[in-house]
Scaffold this motif. Structure first.
Motif, mmCIF file in Angstrom:
data_model
loop_
_atom_site.group_PDB
_atom_site.id
_atom_site.type_symbol
_atom_site.label_atom_id
_atom_site.label_comp_id
_atom_site.label_asym_id
_atom_site.label_seq_id
_atom_site.Cartn_x
_atom_site.Cartn_y
_atom_site.Cartn_z
ATOM 1 N N LYS A 48 7.167 3.055 -0.025
ATOM 2 C CA LYS A 48 6.889 3.038 -1.447
ATOM 3 C C LYS A 48 6.978 4.427 -2.051
ATOM 4 C CE LYS A 48 3.887 0.387 -3.230
ATOM 5 N NZ LYS A 48 2.612 -0.215 -3.625
ATOM 6 N N TRP A 49 6.994 5.460 -1.172
ATOM 7 C CA TRP A 49 7.031 6.818 -1.711
ATOM 8 C C TRP A 49 8.360 7.119 -2.384
ATOM 9 C CZ3 TRP A 49 2.384 8.032 -2.099
ATOM 10 C CH2 TRP A 49 1.455 7.774 -1.095
ATOM 11 N N VAL A 50 9.415 6.378 -2.055
ATOM 12 C CA VAL A 50 10.705 6.652 -2.678
ATOM 13 C C VAL A 50 10.997 5.664 -3.787
ATOM 14 C CG1 VAL A 50 11.717 7.707 -0.640
ATOM 15 C CG2 VAL A 50 11.902 5.253 -0.935
ATOM 16 N N PRO A 384 12.079 12.905 -7.439
ATOM 17 C CA PRO A 384 11.021 12.755 -6.437
ATOM 18 C C PRO A 384 10.159 14.013 -6.357
ATOM 19 C CG PRO A 384 13.140 12.079 -5.544
ATOM 20 C CD PRO A 384 13.417 12.771 -6.849
ATOM 21 N N ILE A 385 8.857 13.823 -6.268
ATOM 22 C CA ILE A 385 7.922 14.948 -6.189
ATOM 23 C C ILE A 385 6.970 14.728 -5.027
ATOM 24 C CG2 ILE A 385 6.017 16.145 -7.366
ATOM 25 C CD1 ILE A 385 7.400 15.602 -9.996
ATOM 26 N N CYS A 386 6.742 15.782 -4.268
ATOM 27 C CA CYS A 386 5.796 15.763 -3.148
ATOM 28 C C CYS A 386 4.763 16.863 -3.388
ATOM 29 C CB CYS A 386 6.520 15.995 -1.824
ATOM 30 S SG CYS A 386 5.455 16.007 -0.363
ATOM 31 N N GLN A 407 -1.389 11.312 -12.312
ATOM 32 C CA GLN A 407 -0.267 11.078 -13.212
ATOM 33 C C GLN A 407 0.929 10.487 -12.471
ATOM 34 O OE1 GLN A 407 0.515 14.344 -15.838
ATOM 35 N NE2 GLN A 407 2.494 13.576 -16.500
ATOM 36 N N LEU A 408 1.073 10.850 -11.178
ATOM 37 C CA LEU A 408 2.184 10.345 -10.363
ATOM 38 C C LEU A 408 1.622 9.628 -9.133
ATOM 39 C CD1 LEU A 408 4.434 13.539 -10.410
ATOM 40 C CD2 LEU A 408 4.611 11.561 -11.930
ATOM 41 N N PRO A 409 1.041 8.441 -9.291
ATOM 42 C CA PRO A 409 0.373 7.762 -8.172
ATOM 43 C C PRO A 409 1.281 7.458 -6.994
ATOM 44 C CG PRO A 409 0.650 6.281 -10.045
ATOM 45 C CD PRO A 409 0.991 7.644 -10.525
ATOM 46 N N GLU A 410 2.591 7.338 -7.222
ATOM 47 C CA GLU A 410 3.505 7.025 -6.126
ATOM 48 C C GLU A 410 3.954 8.274 -5.363
ATOM 49 O OE1 GLU A 410 4.333 3.981 -5.100
ATOM 50 O OE2 GLU A 410 2.948 3.217 -6.589
ATOM 51 N N ALA A 411 3.649 9.444 -5.874
ATOM 52 C CA ALA A 411 4.051 10.682 -5.198
ATOM 53 C C ALA A 411 3.128 10.952 -4.015
ATOM 54 C CB ALA A 411 4.015 11.858 -6.162
ATOM 55 N N GLU A 454 1.481 4.803 9.211
ATOM 56 C CA GLU A 454 1.641 3.948 10.374
ATOM 57 C C GLU A 454 2.046 2.538 9.994
ATOM 58 O OE1 GLU A 454 -1.253 4.152 13.635
ATOM 59 O OE2 GLU A 454 -2.354 5.550 12.395
ATOM 60 N N ASN A 455 1.465 2.026 8.909
ATOM 61 C CA ASN A 455 1.712 0.640 8.524
ATOM 62 C C ASN A 455 1.660 0.519 7.013
ATOM 63 O OD1 ASN A 455 -1.130 0.468 7.796
ATOM 64 N ND2 ASN A 455 -1.516 0.380 9.998
ATOM 65 N N GLU A 456 1.864 -0.705 6.548
ATOM 66 C CA GLU A 456 1.925 -0.944 5.109
ATOM 67 C C GLU A 456 0.630 -0.574 4.406
ATOM 68 O OE1 GLU A 456 3.801 -3.945 1.951
ATOM 69 O OE2 GLU A 456 4.443 -3.684 4.000
ATOM 70 N N ASP A 457 -0.500 -0.836 5.028
ATOM 71 C CA ASP A 457 -1.780 -0.542 4.391
ATOM 72 C C ASP A 457 -1.951 0.944 4.133
ATOM 73 O OD1 ASP A 457 -2.467 -3.182 4.314
ATOM 74 O OD2 ASP A 457 -3.557 -3.130 6.220
ATOM 75 N N SER A 458 -1.411 1.770 5.011
ATOM 76 C CA SER A 458 -1.598 3.208 4.848
ATOM 77 C C SER A 458 -0.821 3.764 3.669
ATOM 78 C CB SER A 458 -1.192 3.945 6.136
ATOM 79 O OG SER A 458 0.182 3.749 6.419
ATOM 80 N N VAL A 459 0.126 2.985 3.120
ATOM 81 C CA VAL A 459 0.823 3.404 1.913
ATOM 82 C C VAL A 459 -0.107 3.286 0.714
ATOM 83 C CG1 VAL A 459 2.759 2.919 0.367
ATOM 84 C CG2 VAL A 459 3.048 2.690 2.834
#
Length: 509
Positions: A48-50, A384-386, A407-411, A454-459
């Motif tokens: 989901k980070w990308v 993309p921002i990290c 402001q950037l919850p997916e970053a 490690e897994n989906e939950d950790s995203v």
């Protein structure tokens, strides 16, 4: 050292350092830019980070399990030991297990002198009497993406030596000195002084203190807008393709502002304890009335009433004791060897143009974009921002990084502890590990998952790990927390306040 001459870029026009040039950069008009880097096309990804650059629907269902993901290379797959619970993940990290919901893992240390990448040191002549110093490594890695590091205030490319030697083994890496800093100071006095043959006094030994400005320095100001333009020409003329940008402190501010206005030249931005504000003088474009209250805005020559003030301030800030004190303040781990950093800063202070350059920087107008405006533009352009922040930074405290995360919850937002204002120099092993992972994630369009996931939950949720590495034969351990996309700023503020209250109570017990 190699000197590269400047000439006008095919898609740019050279003009004055302020005014037209800066306006063109801030207009943020995307220009086509040819890139020879390979593109990757994968059928299945999971990260989901990308999602900001690669929409989720294009790459697969959100519910797809992580262990169903296709990998770019089978050698990157984790090797599981069913008996011990230990395994090696995609980045060569030896995961030794977990305790209290905190993973423990061993990551690679820095290469020794014999195995590190070779660093080349060069000058690039951008404009007459304005040479840009930079360092580069990994030129042989032609198929790998380019990475450009931007320095903080008062330092230069030397502050990224540990990235140049390590990441240069895998990528093409550059680090430059901003004009007015480090080794990008002018070779000649922008305001030559005539002292009628008398022995020069202290003021006459400093460049920039004359009464008349040379034509090449007319309207020269060491500002955010100038540095942004410097970066643009450097990428177009020297690197010649879009880059991954990484900047610490001031460098992070410039990197973000540059990406907001030149998204076609940026593959991604990593903010290393980026300062969220810069400059005291209002920008004339954003605040025309307010800016008129400041009669001087960092141009040469320095006004007479400013020169005496600059001399007093310069004697204080250039004092070795002051510099040593600042380094002690911004590095959380005082066992970190900062001798090289100290020596290079002191070397800069001895340059005759250093004092006037500092004055120009401090009185330069703010950039035409605020930090928040740049974030919004990057978000709109899918840049993309990290975020990689040292938790113990006394200047850019965690709250500022957390506000960006809000402001950037997916970053991805990695918080390192213990680490201060310069995590890339204090814990380079960890920062390099995270940068490698983030770049691999983007280059593979999410096929290679982010570090610590490690897994989906950790995203969705916070993930913590204790990372262990060897440094000069001794084991070091730092804690890294990756904040998930369900991040709550209020929860973090409450936790921060509670921690401070506990610390105060302990002091009085």
């Amino acid at each position: 050292m190699e000197v590269i001459s400047w000439h006008s870029a095919p898609c740019c026009q050279a003009s004055s350092l302020r005014g037209i040039t800066a306006e063109k950069s801030i207009d943020c008009q995307s220009r086509p830019f040819s890139s020879k880097t390979k593109s990757f096309h994968l059928d299945k990804v999971k990260s989901k980070w990308v999602s900001s650059r690669y929409p989720q629907g294009h790459f697969g269902s959100k519910s797809r399990k992580l262990n169903q993901v296709s990998r770019v290379h089978s050698s990157l797959d984790g090797v599981q030991n069913a008996d011990s619970g230990n395994f090696i993940d995609e980045y060569g990290t030896y995961v030794t297990g977990s305790r209290d919901d905190v993973r423990k893992a061993v990551i690679p240390g820095l290469p020794d002198e014999d195995n590190g990448a070779t660093i080349s040191r060069r000058f690039w002549e951008w404009k007459p009497n304005l040479k840009v110093y930079y360092e580069t490594s990994g030129s042989e890695n032609m198929s790998s993406p380019p990475v450009l590091f931007l320095p903080g205030f008062g330092v230069g490319s030397f502050h990224y030596e540990k990235q140049l030697k390590d990441l240069g083994r895998d990528y093409r890496v550059w680090a430059l000195d901003f004009l007015g800093q480090g080794m990008s100071l002018p070779d000649v006095d922008p305001t030559p002084q005539l002292n009628n043959g008398d022995e020069p006094d202290k003021e006459h030994s400093l460049w920039g203190f004359g009464n008349e400005t040379e034509p090449w320095a007319n309207q020269l100001v060491y500002s955010i807008d100038l540095w942004q333009e410097q970066v643009r020409y450097f990428i177009e003329e020297v690197i010649k393709e879009p880059v991954y940008l990484a900047g610490n402190s001031l460098g992070g501010f410039v990197a973000l502002s540059f990406a907001a206005c030149n998204p076609q030249l940026v593959k991604g931005v990593t903010l290393l304890n980026a300062t969220p504000f810069w400059g005291f003088v209002p920008n004339p474009e954003r605040s025309p009335r307010l800016s008129k209250l400041f009669p001087w805005a960092g141009t040469f020559p320095l006004p007479a009433n400013v020169r005496k003030l600059v001399q007093i301030v310069w004697e204080k800030v250039s004092d070795p004791t002051s510099i040593a004190g600042i380094l002690k303040q911004v590095y959380a781990d005082h066992s970190t060897d900062v001798d090289k950093v100290f020596d290079r800063i002191m070397e800069t202070t001895r340059h005759p143009a250093a004092a006037a350059s500092l004055a120009s920087i401090m009185f330069a107008p703010q950039g035409q974009l605020s930090f928040g405006d740049s974030l919004k533009r990057c978000q709109m352009s899918n840049v993309p921002i990290c975020l990689v922040y040292g938790k113990e930074d006394p200047w850019v405290q965690p709250i500022w990084g957390l506000r960006v995360k809000r402001q950037l919850p997916e970053a991805p937002y990695y918080q390192i502890s213990p680490a201060g204002h310069c995590p890339h120099d204090e814990v380079p092993e960890v920062v390099n590990y995270l940068l490698r992972g983030w770049i691999k994630n983007l280059e593979s369009k999410g096929s290679v998952v982010m570090p610590l996931l490690e897994n989906e939950d950790s995203v969705e949720h916070d993930t913590a790990a204790e990372l262990e590495f060897l440094r000069q034969g001794s084991k070091r351990t730092v804690k890294v927390r990756l904040y998930g996309s369900d991040f709550s700023l209020w929860d973090q503020i409450s936790s921060f306040i509670n921690t401070r209250i506990k610390d105060i109570k302990l002091k009085f017990q």
